[in-house]
Design a protein around this motif. Structure first.
Motif, PDB file in Angstrom:
ATOM      1  N   TYR A   1     -14.175 -43.534  17.750  1.00 57.62           N
ATOM      2  CA  TYR A   1     -15.537 -44.760  18.308  1.00 57.62           C
ATOM      3  C   TYR A   1     -15.291 -45.570  16.428  1.00 57.62           C
ATOM      4  O   TYR A   1     -15.741 -46.328  15.969  1.00 57.62           O
ATOM      5  CB  TYR A   1     -16.727 -44.170  17.878  1.00 57.62           C
ATOM      6  CG  TYR A   1     -16.736 -44.345  20.012  1.00 57.62           C
ATOM      7  CD1 TYR A   1     -17.466 -45.226  20.298  1.00 57.62           C
ATOM      8  CD2 TYR A   1     -16.496 -43.047  20.474  1.00 57.62           C
ATOM      9  CE1 TYR A   1     -17.682 -45.279  21.746  1.00 57.62           C
ATOM     10  CE2 TYR A   1     -16.576 -43.265  22.067  1.00 57.62           C
ATOM     11  CZ  TYR A   1     -17.370 -44.144  22.431  1.00 57.62           C
ATOM     12  OH  TYR A   1     -17.397 -44.506  23.723  1.00 57.62           O
ATOM     13  N   LEU A   2     -14.992 -44.489  15.221  1.00 59.86           N
ATOM     14  CA  LEU A   2     -14.658 -44.627  13.792  1.00 59.86           C
ATOM     15  C   LEU A   2     -13.538 -45.197  13.943  1.00 59.86           C
ATOM     16  O   LEU A   2     -13.913 -46.718  12.450  1.00 59.86           O
ATOM     17  CB  LEU A   2     -15.117 -44.204  13.022  1.00 59.86           C
ATOM     18  CG  LEU A   2     -16.377 -42.961  12.828  1.00 59.86           C
ATOM     19  CD1 LEU A   2     -15.883 -42.047  10.998  1.00 59.86           C
ATOM     20  CD2 LEU A   2     -17.345 -43.769  11.885  1.00 59.86           C
TER      21      LEU A   2
ATOM     22  N   GLU B   1     -14.196 -49.447  14.788  1.00 63.19           N
ATOM     23  CA  GLU B   1     -14.884 -49.772  14.285  1.00 63.19           C
ATOM     24  C   GLU B   1     -14.491 -49.883  13.670  1.00 63.19           C
ATOM     25  O   GLU B   1     -14.282 -51.907  12.535  1.00 63.19           O
ATOM     26  CB  GLU B   1     -16.353 -49.449  13.656  1.00 63.19           C
ATOM     27  CG  GLU B   1     -17.166 -48.942  14.778  1.00 63.19           C
ATOM     28  CD  GLU B   1     -18.544 -47.850  13.909  1.00 63.19           C
ATOM     29  OE1 GLU B   1     -18.184 -47.215  13.027  1.00 63.19           O
ATOM     30  OE2 GLU B   1     -19.662 -47.652  14.917  1.00 63.19           O
ATOM     31  N   GLU B   2     -13.056 -49.840  12.584  1.00 62.47           N
ATOM     32  CA  GLU B   2     -12.204 -50.304  11.217  1.00 62.47           C
ATOM     33  C   GLU B   2     -11.667 -51.206  12.033  1.00 62.47           C
ATOM     34  O   GLU B   2     -11.348 -52.357  11.530  1.00 62.47           O
ATOM     35  CB  GLU B   2     -11.329 -48.963  11.247  1.00 62.47           C
ATOM     36  CG  GLU B   2     -11.931 -47.586  10.176  1.00 62.47           C
ATOM     37  CD  GLU B   2     -12.147 -48.430   8.479  1.00 62.47           C
ATOM     38  OE1 GLU B   2     -11.477 -49.289   8.582  1.00 62.47           O
ATOM     39  OE2 GLU B   2     -13.511 -47.779   8.190  1.00 62.47           O
TER      40      GLU B   2
ATOM     41  N   GLN C   1     -12.264 -53.625  14.007  1.00 64.65           N
ATOM     42  CA  GLN C   1     -13.076 -54.810  14.259  1.00 64.65           C
ATOM     43  C   GLN C   1     -13.645 -55.094  12.587  1.00 64.65           C
ATOM     44  O   GLN C   1     -13.468 -56.244  12.997  1.00 64.65           O
ATOM     45  CB  GLN C   1     -14.844 -53.809  14.769  1.00 64.65           C
ATOM     46  CG  GLN C   1     -14.622 -54.094  16.352  1.00 64.65           C
ATOM     47  CD  GLN C   1     -16.369 -53.345  16.027  1.00 64.65           C
ATOM     48  OE1 GLN C   1     -17.225 -52.505  15.648  1.00 64.65           O
ATOM     49  NE2 GLN C   1     -16.786 -54.139  17.251  1.00 64.65           N
ATOM     50  N   LYS C   2     -13.041 -55.011  11.412  1.00 67.75           N
ATOM     51  CA  LYS C   2     -13.388 -54.476  10.383  1.00 67.75           C
ATOM     52  C   LYS C   2     -11.352 -55.792  10.228  1.00 67.75           C
ATOM     53  O   LYS C   2     -12.430 -56.968   9.526  1.00 67.75           O
ATOM     54  CB  LYS C   2     -13.207 -54.033   9.884  1.00 67.75           C
ATOM     55  CG  LYS C   2     -14.908 -53.114   9.072  1.00 67.75           C
ATOM     56  CD  LYS C   2     -14.848 -51.850   8.079  1.00 67.75           C
ATOM     57  CE  LYS C   2     -16.176 -51.530   8.319  1.00 67.75           C
ATOM     58  NZ  LYS C   2     -16.196 -50.572   7.662  1.00 67.75           N
TER      59      LYS C   2
ATOM     60  N   ASN D   1     -23.516 -53.951  20.615  1.00 63.40           N
ATOM     61  CA  ASN D   1     -22.838 -52.862  19.475  1.00 63.40           C
ATOM     62  C   ASN D   1     -22.260 -52.066  20.321  1.00 63.40           C
ATOM     63  O   ASN D   1     -23.046 -50.659  20.386  1.00 63.40           O
ATOM     64  CB  ASN D   1     -24.302 -52.326  18.593  1.00 63.40           C
ATOM     65  CG  ASN D   1     -23.553 -51.808  17.598  1.00 63.40           C
ATOM     66  OD1 ASN D   1     -22.815 -51.292  16.367  1.00 63.40           O
ATOM     67  ND2 ASN D   1     -25.096 -51.641  16.712  1.00 63.40           N
TER      68      ASN D   1
ATOM     69  N   THR E   1     -19.177 -49.756  19.696  1.00 67.07           N
ATOM     70  CA  THR E   1     -18.849 -48.539  19.088  1.00 67.07           C
ATOM     71  C   THR E   1     -20.667 -47.505  18.867  1.00 67.07           C
ATOM     72  O   THR E   1     -19.494 -46.292  18.760  1.00 67.07           O
ATOM     73  CB  THR E   1     -17.851 -48.666  18.148  1.00 67.07           C
ATOM     74  OG1 THR E   1     -18.752 -49.382  16.857  1.00 67.07           O
ATOM     75  CG2 THR E   1     -17.246 -49.499  18.010  1.00 67.07           C
ATOM     76  N   ARG E   2     -20.982 -48.108  19.285  1.00 60.39           N
ATOM     77  CA  ARG E   2     -22.652 -47.567  18.870  1.00 60.39           C
ATOM     78  C   ARG E   2     -23.616 -46.882  20.251  1.00 60.39           C
ATOM     79  O   ARG E   2     -24.852 -47.401  19.964  1.00 60.39           O
ATOM     80  CB  ARG E   2     -22.840 -47.602  17.559  1.00 60.39           C
ATOM     81  CG  ARG E   2     -22.283 -47.304  16.784  1.00 60.39           C
ATOM     82  CD  ARG E   2     -23.059 -47.578  14.759  1.00 60.39           C
ATOM     83  NE  ARG E   2     -22.382 -46.704  13.718  1.00 60.39           N
ATOM     84  CZ  ARG E   2     -22.163 -45.836  13.732  1.00 60.39           C
ATOM     85  NH1 ARG E   2     -22.870 -44.896  14.170  1.00 60.39           N
ATOM     86  NH2 ARG E   2     -21.440 -44.800  12.579  1.00 60.39           N
TER      87      ARG E   2
ATOM     88  N   ARG F   1     -27.140 -44.633  11.597  1.00 61.65           N
ATOM     89  CA  ARG F   1     -25.727 -44.573  11.288  1.00 61.65           C
ATOM     90  C   ARG F   1     -24.616 -43.323   9.897  1.00 61.65           C
ATOM     91  O   ARG F   1     -23.741 -43.484  10.209  1.00 61.65           O
ATOM     92  CB  ARG F   1     -25.804 -46.105  10.055  1.00 61.65           C
ATOM     93  CG  ARG F   1     -26.554 -47.257  10.320  1.00 61.65           C
ATOM     94  CD  ARG F   1     -26.228 -47.593  11.308  1.00 61.65           C
ATOM     95  NE  ARG F   1     -24.473 -48.633  11.309  1.00 61.65           N
ATOM     96  CZ  ARG F   1     -23.637 -48.975  11.773  1.00 61.65           C
ATOM     97  NH1 ARG F   1     -24.172 -49.197  13.061  1.00 61.65           N
ATOM     98  NH2 ARG F   1     -22.394 -49.404  11.920  1.00 61.65           N
TER      99      ARG F   1
ATOM    100  N   TYR G   1     -22.454 -40.191  14.596  1.00 62.41           N
ATOM    101  CA  TYR G   1     -21.358 -40.875  14.822  1.00 62.41           C
ATOM    102  C   TYR G   1     -20.500 -40.088  16.157  1.00 62.41           C
ATOM    103  O   TYR G   1     -20.780 -39.065  15.831  1.00 62.41           O
ATOM    104  CB  TYR G   1     -19.742 -42.111  14.391  1.00 62.41           C
ATOM    105  CG  TYR G   1     -19.084 -40.794  13.528  1.00 62.41           C
ATOM    106  CD1 TYR G   1     -18.065 -40.209  13.818  1.00 62.41           C
ATOM    107  CD2 TYR G   1     -19.680 -40.755  11.988  1.00 62.41           C
ATOM    108  CE1 TYR G   1     -17.675 -39.353  13.835  1.00 62.41           C
ATOM    109  CE2 TYR G   1     -19.128 -39.686  11.208  1.00 62.41           C
ATOM    110  CZ  TYR G   1     -17.709 -39.140  12.035  1.00 62.41           C
ATOM    111  OH  TYR G   1     -17.112 -39.159  10.880  1.00 62.41           O
TER     112      TYR G   1
END
Length: 365
Positions: free
Chosen positions: A285-286, A289-290, A292-293, A337, A339-340, A356, A359
């Protein structure tokens, strides 16, 4: 019935208008019958008012989910588990065959022609079980950090195939995209294994040599039949970035082949979630998010958006472990949202979008 306070809503009530989260995602759709746990979900998303229709008596029969008898539940669970075990067993068997073959190809790539028809046959056997492959929670039966590069190849093949499907590309392209994922790092066969397995940081010279795996890969695949140019270019271009900051040619945007853009996403995901000699595996999941960035200027944003959305889809009820060690399950994924999600842990619902510091560390089942 008009909009009423969440505090006044009773389980069994019927939603007359979509319930929207503060971030614009759809929490519940019109017509949803609210169950007891949904009350906690509404509170977790800080929803104050809900539109409810009809008399409560019309919905009371649905106030709580039907609980099967112990005998029925046990039989149903055993049957489903047995079917799932068989499916996963077949997938794992084909995965292991593919892993053995790709390891052999790496060991002989510098001196022999790739057995492309054997690879195609094994890949087709693996893809035949693609419905049982779930990107976030599939785990090979035997993970050896020494074999990272081979696992990355096979997993990237599966994930690249999925991405091509999800993005709606022509079906005739899917197997070739899987080939691109499978062979994207084949150039590493020409890199000294002591560099690839080195636990310490690489020197500048060693780092530059590792970067040459892209050109080495293209050279190995240049004269191989039964693959198209996209597969060869994926080996060459999968480290290129949309903004021109990648390597080896600093290509930009449309200069990068579609296959390379797909494989780049799959490669990054598996490179970060697999255990390596010099790097610990990270939470999927992290990593999402990476990615996505990276979608802002580095990776193709439409591919990234589709990948993140699809991999986090339909995971309600999935058993998870949080970074603090507690176990729970996903009960709702807010598509704004993804991933969360909301998770149920020790009888309490936690909205990871608001917490936040927490996770999901790993998917259990």
């Amino acid at each position: 019935m008009p909009s009423i306070s969440v505090a006044e809503v009773k389980p069994g009530s019927k939603v007359s208008k979509d319930v929207i989260t503060p971030l614009g995602g759809t929490l519940f759709t019109k017509g949803k019958i609210l169950l007891p746990r949904d009350m906690e979900i509404l509170e977790a998303f800080l929803i104050r008012q809900v539109d409810i229709e009809g008399a409560e008596e019309d919905a009371k029969v649905l106030e709580a989910p039907v609980t099967p008898s112990k005998g029925d539940a046990k039989t149903g669970t055993a049957s489903a588990a047995s079917s799932l075990t068989r499916s996963n067993s077949n997938l794992h068997e084909e995965y292991d065959k593919m892993l053995t073959l790709i390891r052999s190809c790496y060991n002989s790539a510098s001196a022999a022609i790739l057995p492309i028809y054997d690879l195609r046959s094994a890949l087709e056997g693996l893809i035949a079980h693609i419905k049982d492959y779930h990107v976030l929670n599939f785990a090979p039966r035997a993970l050896n950090e020494q074999d990272y590069i081979y696992h990355n190849a096979v997993l990237s093949a599966l994930t690249s195939y999925k991405i091509a499907q999800w993005c709606g590309y022509p079906q005739k392209e899917w197997l070739q995209v899987a080939f691109a994922g499978l062979l994207h790092d084949i150039g590493n066969a020409k890199i000294d294994s002591s560099i690839l397995q080195k636990p310490e940081p690489l020197t500048i010279t060693e780092r530059n040599e590792v970067r040459r795996h892209t050109t080495y890969g293209y050279q190995i695949l240049r004269n191989v039949t039964a693959i198209n140019e996209g597969v060869r270019l994926a080996a060459l271009q999968h480290h290129e970035k949309i903004d021109g900051s990648g390597y080896p040619l600093r290509l930009q945007g449309s200069q990068i082949h579609l296959y390379a853009k797909i494989v780049a996403v799959a490669d990054i995901f598996h490179a970060m979630t697999l255990e390596r000699i010099y790097k610990k595996a990270q939470s999927p999941y992290l990593v999402l998010e990476e990615i996505q960035k990276e979608g802002f200027g580095k990776l193709d944003p439409s591919i990234v958006q589709t990948f993140v959305y699809k991999t986090t889809e339909l995971h309600n009820g999935t058993k998870i472990r949080l970074i603090d060690g507690r176990q729970g399950e996903i009960i709702f994924s807010d598509r704004s949202n993804p991933t969360r999600p909301l998770v149920s842990v020790e009888g309490r619902i936690i909205n990871l979008a608001h917490s936040r510091n927490l996770y999901i560390k790993e998917i259990i089942s």
